[in-house]
Design an enzyme around this catalytic site. Structure first.
Site, PDB file in Angstrom:
ATOM      1  N   HIS B 193      -6.386  -0.207  33.860  1.00 34.75           N
ATOM      2  CA  HIS B 193      -5.712  -1.273  33.203  1.00 34.75           C
ATOM      3  C   HIS B 193      -4.484  -0.920  32.635  1.00 34.75           C
ATOM      4  CE1 HIS B 193      -5.308  -5.775  32.466  1.00 34.75           C
ATOM      5  NE2 HIS B 193      -4.629  -5.376  31.433  1.00 34.75           N
ATOM      6  N   CYS B 194      -3.305  -1.024  33.040  1.00 40.71           N
ATOM      7  CA  CYS B 194      -1.990  -0.772  32.355  1.00 40.71           C
ATOM      8  C   CYS B 194      -1.383  -2.139  31.608  1.00 40.71           C
ATOM      9  CB  CYS B 194      -1.229  -0.359  33.495  1.00 40.71           C
ATOM     10  SG  CYS B 194       0.461   0.358  32.642  1.00 40.71           S
ATOM     11  N   PRO B 195      -1.472  -2.153  30.311  1.00 38.72           N
ATOM     12  CA  PRO B 195      -0.849  -3.097  29.385  1.00 38.72           C
ATOM     13  C   PRO B 195       0.741  -3.056  29.801  1.00 38.72           C
ATOM     14  CG  PRO B 195      -2.028  -1.627  27.983  1.00 38.72           C
ATOM     15  CD  PRO B 195      -2.144  -1.035  29.360  1.00 38.72           C
TER      16      PRO B 195
END
Lengths: 159, 484
Positions: B193-195
């Site tokens: 999950h890439c913020p």
């Protein structure tokens, strides 16, 4: 009022889903889309083994073709990248085309083979490509013998 | 099979009426009743949707805007202050190339952030019930105090891979899929999950993510190099300090680019390695396919050579989204496992009010139902019942309620511990996370073990109308009959 009653009889004796049988994914060859060709025992009495197996095998071959990494898919990928994926506003991806073909195939199979046997295949894409859902329809005609006369009249009206 | 002989000749024509499209029959009159709602509005995951379902992002988008602002400001300053000088002094190709890179970076960023990463839709209640039944059969119904962890083993190209059961989505996760606890979705080929892009990176947007970081590395290096060139050229004429005074923006650009280069270029290199070996970030961190685990451990998904792996990841066919965000919700469509935060089920509210109206007649219904062939696994334990239960007078099994509340209580606990397979992607800092094997079984599971066993004894007693519109029709018919 009589028409409502008639409708009710038709409803009461019309088909209803008794059970659903799920054909699961077969991951033995990786993450490519394949379904198990093992025949579910619940359908033993409803359909011949070979028919269902053939359908599943054909579906598997269609999915394999969809995900096949060959020259055509690479070309499509590179072309799409070069046009910043805007090309997909105009044309469908090969995957989408294949999915439409698969939908058509399933519909045709349903009409020809499964509906006459009281079964219905659901396109796996509607179940997240997890399962092939086989709905088994049972006749509710057993709800009362007093309705048997209207059963036959209902039947004839439907013809 | 219960079939009367007299029903037999009817069978042909009745079945020929089955709509061979996957929608169940008798739905069309009732389409007008339910308000036209799109599927994204009833989506059970923690995602945000924009533009009427066309755009899909994670809940926390603050860092994404930061990314966007950084890119826009740095590039803007470059084009405004450095490019005029450079295009005159060196070549006008510089702003052109810079422009192309900039557009490419933004395009891939938007594509990564706004598209569906490959979310797996949650199981329909029928599927969930069927799976539960299979698990119970496999484990034995009296599995003791604590049900064993639900895993399935499958051999892929010679390697044994464990498929884990996702309690939130009620499915066995396909290989390489993982549940993102931030978005509360199972994602296929989950990378991380890439913020920074405000979304998960999974099967469908991995190539865009890779091209984003690759092009951003080029852009960063490009800007860095040419800003330095600009300052050097100016200082030849004016001296260093004067040059800096003339172009203060360059200082900011250099600082931003300097710090970005290390992280972004490093990340590009890392993902190039992952692509060439066909691994996900998840697998690499866990060392799933590393030879340290065992002599015979190898990656079963790799195609063998680097070139094929790269082509497959970047140019392979792009599967369409499985969640159909912009489709309309059908009231008779089997509803997926509902979210625990209590999003109302559109169809069931309608049908439950009818059920309430038909309550006096419902008492006779079960008698008819039990006469028929028993309906195994038809009990829906999920949310569609949750609306029904408070209405009272329903012949629902009492054990469903504790199951639901238990379910609700259990999920957050599971999410914290055993679903933490994602890792926050922050410039190469890898957080330690618990694998389901390491995490303790949540104690919330203990009381839930038995209700799950009990619920399966209730066979076809209560058939949620939201699943079976024909049942609803029958009920409505009964109501009409009563008014005669």
């Amino acid at each position: 009022m009589s028409t409502e009653f008639h409708n009710l009889q038709e409803l009461r004796h019309s088909v209803s889903v008794a059970t659903k049988v799920f054909i699961q994914r077969d991951y033995s060859q990786g993450t490519t889309c394949r379904f198990q060709t093992k025949f579910p025992s619940e359908l033993d009495s409803r359909i011949e083994r070979t028919l269902l197996e053939d359908t599943v095998k054909t579906l598997n071959s269609y999915y394999a073709e969809t995900e096949k990494m060959g020259g055509q898919s690479y070309l499509e990928g590179c072309l799409a990248c070069a046009t910043a994926y805007l090309i997909f506003l105009c044309m469908e991806t090969r995957y989408e085309k294949m999915l439409k073909k698969i939908s058509g195939y399933i519909q045709e199979q349903n009409e020809k083979i499964y509906a006459p046997r009281g079964l219905l295949l659901t396109d796996p894409i509607e179940r997240g490509m997890r399962v092939i859902e086989v709905s088994v329809f049972e006749d509710r005609g057993s709800s009362g013998s007093s309705h048997s006369s209207s059963v036959s009249s209902g039947g004839s009206s439907q013809r | 099979m219960q079939q009367l002989g007299v029903a037999e000749p009817m069978r042909e024509c009745e079945y020929s009426q089955i709509s061979t499209r996957s929608s169940t029959p008798m739905e069309t009159p009732y389409k007008k009743r339910t308000p036209k709602k799109r599927k994204w509005q009833a989506f059970p995951g923690r995602n945000k949707f924009y533009c009427n379902g066309r755009i899909m992002m994670a809940r926390q988008t603050g860092v994404f805007y930061l990314t966007l602002v950084l890119i826009l400001i740095t590039s803007g300053l470059f084009f405004t202050f450095d490019c005029p000088f450079l295009s005159v002094q060196l070549t006008p190709a510089i702003p052109v190339i810079g422009g192309v890179l900039f557009v490419f970076v933004l395009g891939t960023l938007f594509r990564t952030s706004f598209s569906d990463p490959g979310v797996l839709p949650r199981a329909t209640p029928d599927e969930a019930a069927d799976l539960e039944r299979q698990i119970d059969v496999a484990n034995g119904s009296s599995s003791g105090y604590r049900p064993p962890p639900r895993t399935k083993e499958v051999v892929i190209n010679g390697q044994t891979v464990k498929l884990k059961y996702c309690f939130t989505c009620k499915i066995f996760r396909p290989p390489r899929a993982s549940h993102c606890s931030l978005c509360d979705n199972c994602v296929e080929r989950f990378d991380h999950h890439c913020p920074w892009v405000g979304n998960c990176v999974g099967k469908r947007n991995y190539r865009f993510f890779y091209m984003f970081i690759l092009s951003l590395s080029f852009l960063t290096i490009f800007i860095f190099a040419f800003v330095i060139t600009h300052v050097i050229l100016r200082s030849h004429r004016q001296g260093f300090l004067n040059a800096l005074k003339d172009t203060p923006a360059s200082v900011l650009e250099v600082v931003v680019c300097f710090f970005s280069v290390w992280s972004i270029v490093g990340l590009s290199g890392f993902h190039t390695y992952l692509i060439s070996s066909n691994q996900t970030t998840n697998e690499d961190i866990k060392g799933s396919w590393s030879s340290k685990r065992g002599k015979d451990n190898y990656n079963p998904y790799s195609h063998g050579n680097i070139f094929t792996n790269c082509c497959a990841a970047l140019c392979g066919p792009l599967p369409p989204s499985l969640i159909d965000r912009r489709g309309f919700v059908q009231s008779d469509t089997p509803l997926p496992t509902p979210p625990t935060n209590g999003i109302t089920m559109y169809g069931s509210t309608q049908s439950q009010s009818h059920m309430a109206a038909a309550t006096p007649l419902m008492q006779s219904e079960p008698v008819i139902l039990t006469d028929e062939a028993s309906l195994p696994g038809r009990t829906s334990l999920g949310g569609p019942c949750s609306g029904a239960l408070p209405l009272g007078g329903q012949p629902t099994p009492p054990t469903s309620t504790p199951n639901l509340s238990c379910d609700n209580g259990m999920l957050p606990l599971r999410n914290d511990h055993s679903e933490a397979l994602h890792h926050h992607h922050t410039d190469g800092v890898h957080h330690h996370f618990l694998t389901p094997e390491e995490a303790p079984s949540p104690p919330g599971m203990l009381p839930c073990g038995s209700p799950l066993g009990h619920s399966h004894t209730i066979q076809g007693f209560y058939n949620p109308a939201s699943q079976d519109s024909l049942h609803e029709d029958s009920v409505r018919g009964l109501v009409k009959l009563s008014s005669v």
